[in-house]
Design an enzyme around this catalytic site. Structure first.
Site, PDB file in Angstrom:
ATOM      1  N   SER A   6       0.869  -1.184   0.000  1.00  0.00           N
ATOM      2  CA  SER A   6       0.000   0.000   0.000  1.00  0.00           C
ATOM      3  C   SER A   6       0.904   1.232   0.000  1.00  0.00           C
ATOM      4  CB  SER A   6      -0.954  -0.003   1.195  1.00  0.00           C
ATOM      5  OG  SER A   6      -0.252  -0.232   2.396  1.00  0.00           O
ATOM      6  N   GLU A   8       1.157   5.496   0.726  1.00  0.00           N
ATOM      7  CA  GLU A   8       0.537   6.647   1.398  1.00  0.00           C
ATOM      8  C   GLU A   8       0.961   7.955   0.728  1.00  0.00           C
ATOM      9  OE1 GLU A   8       0.459   6.542   5.694  1.00  0.00           O
ATOM     10  OE2 GLU A   8       1.016   8.669   5.763  1.00  0.00           O
ATOM     11  N   THR A  39      -3.386  11.162   3.703  1.00  0.00           N
ATOM     12  CA  THR A  39      -3.385  11.685   5.074  1.00  0.00           C
ATOM     13  C   THR A  39      -4.401  12.815   5.239  1.00  0.00           C
ATOM     14  OG1 THR A  39      -1.623  13.266   4.632  1.00  0.00           O
ATOM     15  CG2 THR A  39      -0.953  11.086   5.392  1.00  0.00           C
ATOM     16  N   HIS A  67      -7.401   8.667   5.574  1.00  0.00           N
ATOM     17  CA  HIS A  67      -7.015   8.869   6.970  1.00  0.00           C
ATOM     18  C   HIS A  67      -8.055   9.799   7.580  1.00  0.00           C
ATOM     19  CE1 HIS A  67      -2.533   7.678   6.651  1.00  0.00           C
ATOM     20  NE2 HIS A  67      -3.195   7.179   5.615  1.00  0.00           N
ATOM     21  N   GLY A  98      -4.739  11.914  15.863  1.00  0.00           N
ATOM     22  CA  GLY A  98      -4.155  13.113  15.258  1.00  0.00           C
ATOM     23  C   GLY A  98      -3.510  13.999  16.312  1.00  0.00           C
ATOM     24  N   ASP A  99      -2.856  15.046  15.857  1.00  0.00           N
ATOM     25  CA  ASP A  99      -2.185  16.008  16.753  1.00  0.00           C
ATOM     26  C   ASP A  99      -2.563  17.397  16.309  1.00  0.00           C
ATOM     27  OD1 ASP A  99      -0.397  14.238  18.241  1.00  0.00           O
ATOM     28  OD2 ASP A  99       0.573  13.911  16.304  1.00  0.00           O
ATOM     29  N   ALA A 113      -7.881   7.559  19.676  1.00  0.00           N
ATOM     30  CA  ALA A 113      -8.313   6.853  18.463  1.00  0.00           C
ATOM     31  C   ALA A 113      -9.326   5.757  18.799  1.00  0.00           C
ATOM     32  CB  ALA A 113      -7.098   6.265  17.745  1.00  0.00           C
ATOM     33  N   TYR A 135       2.798   1.686  17.102  1.00  0.00           N
ATOM     34  CA  TYR A 135       4.088   2.353  17.362  1.00  0.00           C
ATOM     35  C   TYR A 135       5.096   1.371  17.960  1.00  0.00           C
ATOM     36  CZ  TYR A 135       1.155   6.338  16.505  1.00  0.00           C
ATOM     37  OH  TYR A 135       0.280   7.210  15.903  1.00  0.00           O
ATOM     38  N   LYS A 155      -7.697  -0.001  21.146  1.00  0.00           N
ATOM     39  CA  LYS A 155      -8.302   0.467  19.886  1.00  0.00           C
ATOM     40  C   LYS A 155      -8.537  -0.690  18.927  1.00  0.00           C
ATOM     41  CE  LYS A 155      -4.080   2.637  18.159  1.00  0.00           C
ATOM     42  NZ  LYS A 155      -3.434   3.864  17.726  1.00  0.00           N
ATOM     43  N   GLN A 202      14.867  16.222   6.023  1.00  0.00           N
ATOM     44  CA  GLN A 202      13.437  15.936   6.176  1.00  0.00           C
ATOM     45  C   GLN A 202      13.241  14.745   7.137  1.00  0.00           C
ATOM     46  OE1 GLN A 202      11.578  14.008   2.772  1.00  0.00           O
ATOM     47  NE2 GLN A 202      10.188  15.732   2.618  1.00  0.00           N
ATOM     48  N   PHE A 206      11.154  14.816  10.691  1.00  0.00           N
ATOM     49  CA  PHE A 206       9.995  13.951  10.938  1.00  0.00           C
ATOM     50  C   PHE A 206      10.241  13.037  12.127  1.00  0.00           C
ATOM     51  CE2 PHE A 206       8.448  13.837   6.276  1.00  0.00           C
ATOM     52  CZ  PHE A 206       7.648  14.923   6.522  1.00  0.00           C
ATOM     53  N   HIS A 256       3.581  -1.090   3.882  1.00  0.00           N
ATOM     54  CA  HIS A 256       2.942   0.202   3.602  1.00  0.00           C
ATOM     55  C   HIS A 256       4.067   1.219   3.419  1.00  0.00           C
ATOM     56  CE1 HIS A 256      -0.242   3.284   3.992  1.00  0.00           C
ATOM     57  NE2 HIS A 256       0.620   3.963   4.734  1.00  0.00           N
TER      58      HIS A 256
HETATM   59  P1  FAD Z   1      -4.001   7.112  19.973  1.00  0.00           P
HETATM   60  O1  FAD Z   1      -4.028   5.661  19.634  1.00  0.00           O
HETATM   61  O2  FAD Z   1      -5.233   7.706  20.550  1.00  0.00           O
HETATM   62  O3  FAD Z   1      -2.791   7.324  20.986  1.00  0.00           O
HETATM   63  C1  FAD Z   1      -2.325   8.640  21.281  1.00  0.00           C
HETATM   64  C2  FAD Z   1      -1.594   8.636  22.628  1.00  0.00           C
HETATM   65  O4  FAD Z   1      -2.541   8.454  23.681  1.00  0.00           O
HETATM   66  C3  FAD Z   1      -0.568   7.509  22.798  1.00  0.00           C
HETATM   67  O5  FAD Z   1       0.498   8.020  23.559  1.00  0.00           O
HETATM   68  C4  FAD Z   1      -1.321   6.450  23.581  1.00  0.00           C
HETATM   69  O6  FAD Z   1      -0.450   5.646  24.356  1.00  0.00           O
HETATM   70  C5  FAD Z   1      -2.226   7.301  24.465  1.00  0.00           C
HETATM   71  N1  FAD Z   1      -3.505   6.667  24.768  1.00  0.00           N
HETATM   72  C6  FAD Z   1      -4.357   6.086  23.896  1.00  0.00           C
HETATM   73  N2  FAD Z   1      -5.464   5.653  24.536  1.00  0.00           N
HETATM   74  C7  FAD Z   1      -5.302   5.976  25.847  1.00  0.00           C
HETATM   75  C8  FAD Z   1      -6.110   5.830  27.012  1.00  0.00           C
HETATM   76  N3  FAD Z   1      -7.300   5.228  26.949  1.00  0.00           N
HETATM   77  N4  FAD Z   1      -5.619   6.306  28.176  1.00  0.00           N
HETATM   78  C9  FAD Z   1      -4.417   6.919  28.245  1.00  0.00           C
HETATM   79  N5  FAD Z   1      -3.613   7.092  27.163  1.00  0.00           N
HETATM   80  C10 FAD Z   1      -4.059   6.632  25.995  1.00  0.00           C
HETATM   81  N6  FAD Z   1      -1.583  12.254  11.865  1.00  0.00           N
HETATM   82  C11 FAD Z   1      -2.391  13.117  11.201  1.00  0.00           C
HETATM   83  O7  FAD Z   1      -2.633  14.219  11.696  1.00  0.00           O
HETATM   84  N7  FAD Z   1      -2.922  12.797   9.983  1.00  0.00           N
HETATM   85  C12 FAD Z   1      -2.703  11.597   9.396  1.00  0.00           C
HETATM   86  O8  FAD Z   1      -3.216  11.336   8.306  1.00  0.00           O
HETATM   87  C13 FAD Z   1      -1.882  10.646  10.073  1.00  0.00           C
HETATM   88  N8  FAD Z   1      -1.658   9.420   9.558  1.00  0.00           N
HETATM   89  C14 FAD Z   1      -0.932   8.498  10.271  1.00  0.00           C
HETATM   90  C15 FAD Z   1      -0.790   7.201   9.767  1.00  0.00           C
HETATM   91  C16 FAD Z   1      -0.061   6.241  10.461  1.00  0.00           C
HETATM   92  C17 FAD Z   1       0.057   4.843   9.889  1.00  0.00           C
HETATM   93  C18 FAD Z   1       0.577   6.598  11.685  1.00  0.00           C
HETATM   94  C19 FAD Z   1       1.397   5.576  12.423  1.00  0.00           C
HETATM   95  C20 FAD Z   1       0.428   7.870  12.202  1.00  0.00           C
HETATM   96  C21 FAD Z   1      -0.334   8.835  11.519  1.00  0.00           C
HETATM   97  N9  FAD Z   1      -0.538  10.123  12.019  1.00  0.00           N
HETATM   98  C22 FAD Z   1      -1.323  11.022  11.333  1.00  0.00           C
HETATM   99  C23 FAD Z   1       0.075  10.543  13.286  1.00  0.00           C
HETATM  100  C24 FAD Z   1      -0.878  10.358  14.483  1.00  0.00           C
HETATM  101  O9  FAD Z   1      -2.023  11.176  14.335  1.00  0.00           O
HETATM  102  C25 FAD Z   1      -0.121  10.754  15.745  1.00  0.00           C
HETATM  103  O10 FAD Z   1       0.903   9.821  16.010  1.00  0.00           O
HETATM  104  C26 FAD Z   1      -0.982  11.000  16.974  1.00  0.00           C
HETATM  105  O11 FAD Z   1      -0.151  11.590  17.976  1.00  0.00           O
HETATM  106  C27 FAD Z   1      -1.554   9.738  17.602  1.00  0.00           C
HETATM  107  O12 FAD Z   1      -2.591   9.240  16.876  1.00  0.00           O
HETATM  108  P2  FAD Z   1      -3.151   7.765  17.233  1.00  0.00           P
HETATM  109  O13 FAD Z   1      -4.310   7.536  16.388  1.00  0.00           O
HETATM  110  O14 FAD Z   1      -2.051   6.777  17.196  1.00  0.00           O
HETATM  111  O15 FAD Z   1      -3.587   8.021  18.760  1.00  0.00           O
END
Ligand code: FAD
Length: 277
Positions: A6, A8, A39, A67, A98-99, A113, A135, A155, A202, A206, A256
């Site tokens: 895949s 991205e 994304t 995404h 997301g962030d 998430a 991660y 999740k 870059q 990142f 991916h």
């Molecule tokens: P989560 O799974 O919610 O985790 C975020 C943090 O919260 C982690 O530290 C986790 O340990 C903690 N956590 C989760 N659940 C709990 C809970 N119940 N209690 C306490 N702590 C908890 N970012 C973008 O903005 N746009 C994109 O398109 C994008 N695509 C991505 C694609 C991939 C394959 C990857 C690996 C990352 C991508 N990201 C993207 C980055 C991602 O949004 C960031 O890494 C963000 O900080 C975390 O998103 P997550 O969905 O992993 O979060």
């Protein structure tokens, strides 16, 4: 090499960027990807560009994954966006927290998430194949390695179908993560995310932001090349092809590629893997 691939992309900001991406996509389609993903800027900042690029990919006859990040979003907006994506024919989502850029209060009705995955399942049943992020080298905001693994399992159990990892250069981190997740009952495919090395500045930028570790020997070699982009690319191709070979030999469920909207490096890596398989 018979492995699901895949690719991205990020939504281009200019018409020139969009035209270049169309050319890159056509080159990459030769490798018959299982899907291509686009994304999504946290807070919906790239929604039009993301949805527009997803639509182009679908119109080109290729499966597209959108995404979708939930930080700062309300249930009403997410419901509306899901309806739009369904109407477009999207069948795959990468569900993320997301962030938000610093200075923005998170607000919104979703914290993690796992909340988004559960909501998508509640609202749309099995309409979407849901990918989540993993991660192997630990999410930078995690309280601990164990808490991060537990959050991943949560999740998955909320209704994910498969996972894509953050990129990494140390395959042992990935193997360990998969073993640990499986020991906790996770049995879905965890596909390694691979970042071709195209530019060293870059990559360093990142990696610092997302918590992916660049091993010392790679960092020092890259620094040693200075502005010599040909040497950076050649070294990067060797390192990443070697990484993919180790992953392939270990039986990963797919690869991916974080293409950075460029076809050349990804195509070269796949070509080398095919020659050696
Ligand atoms: P989560 O799974 O919610 O985790 C975020 C943090 O919260 C982690 O530290 C986790 O340990 C903690 N956590 C989760 N659940 C709990 C809970 N119940 N209690 C306490 N702590 C908890 N970012 C973008 O903005 N746009 C994109 O398109 C994008 N695509 C991505 C694609 C991939 C394959 C990857 C690996 C990352 C991508 N990201 C993207 C980055 C991602 O949004 C960031 O890494 C963000 O900080 C975390 O998103 P997550 O969905 O992993 O979060």
């Amino acid at each position: 090499m018979n492995l699901p691939l895949s690719f991205e992309f990020f939504p281009p900001k200019t018409p020139e960027g969009a035209a270049k991406l169309r050319v890159a996509r056509q080159a990459l389609y030769a490798h018959k990807p299982e899907f291509c993903s686009v994304t999504f800027g946290a807070g919906g900042s790239t929604q039009d560009g993301t949805f527009g690029t997803v639509k182009e990919i679908l119109d080109e006859g290729v499966a597209a994954a959108c995404h979708f990040s939930c930080v700062g979003a309300t249930k009403a907006t997410v419901r509306q966006q899901l309806a739009t994506l369904r109407a477009m024919g999207v069948k795959r989502l990468v569900a993320l927290r997301g962030d938000l850029p610093s200075g923005y209060g998170a607000g919104g009705e979703f914290h993690y998430a796992s909340d988004l995955v559960a909501f998508i399942r509640e609202e749309t049943g099995a309409a979407f194949h849901i990918e989540v992020a993993a991660y192997p080298e630990i999410h930078p905001q995690a309280r601990s390695a164990d808490a991060d693994l537990q959050a991943f399992v949560k999740k998955v159990k909320a209704g994910a179908d498969s996972a894509i990892t953050q990129y990494f250069f140390n395959p042992d981190a990935y193997f360990r993560f998969v073993d640990d997740a499986q020991a906790l009952g996770v049995d879905l495919p965890i596909v390694p995310g691979i970042m071709p090395i195209i530019s060293s500045t870059q990559l360093m930028r990142f990696s610092d932001a997302c918590g992916a570790e660049i091993p010392r020997w790679i960092r020092l070699r890259l620094q040693g090349f200075g502005d010599d982009t040909a040497s950076i690319k050649s070294f990067g191709l060797d390192v990443i092809t070697g990484l993919c070979e180790q992953l392939y030999a270990a039986g990963v469920p797919g690869i991916h590629f974080y293409t950075m909207n460029q076809a050349a490096a990804t195509t070269e890596i796949i070509g080398r893997l095919q020659q050696r398989a």
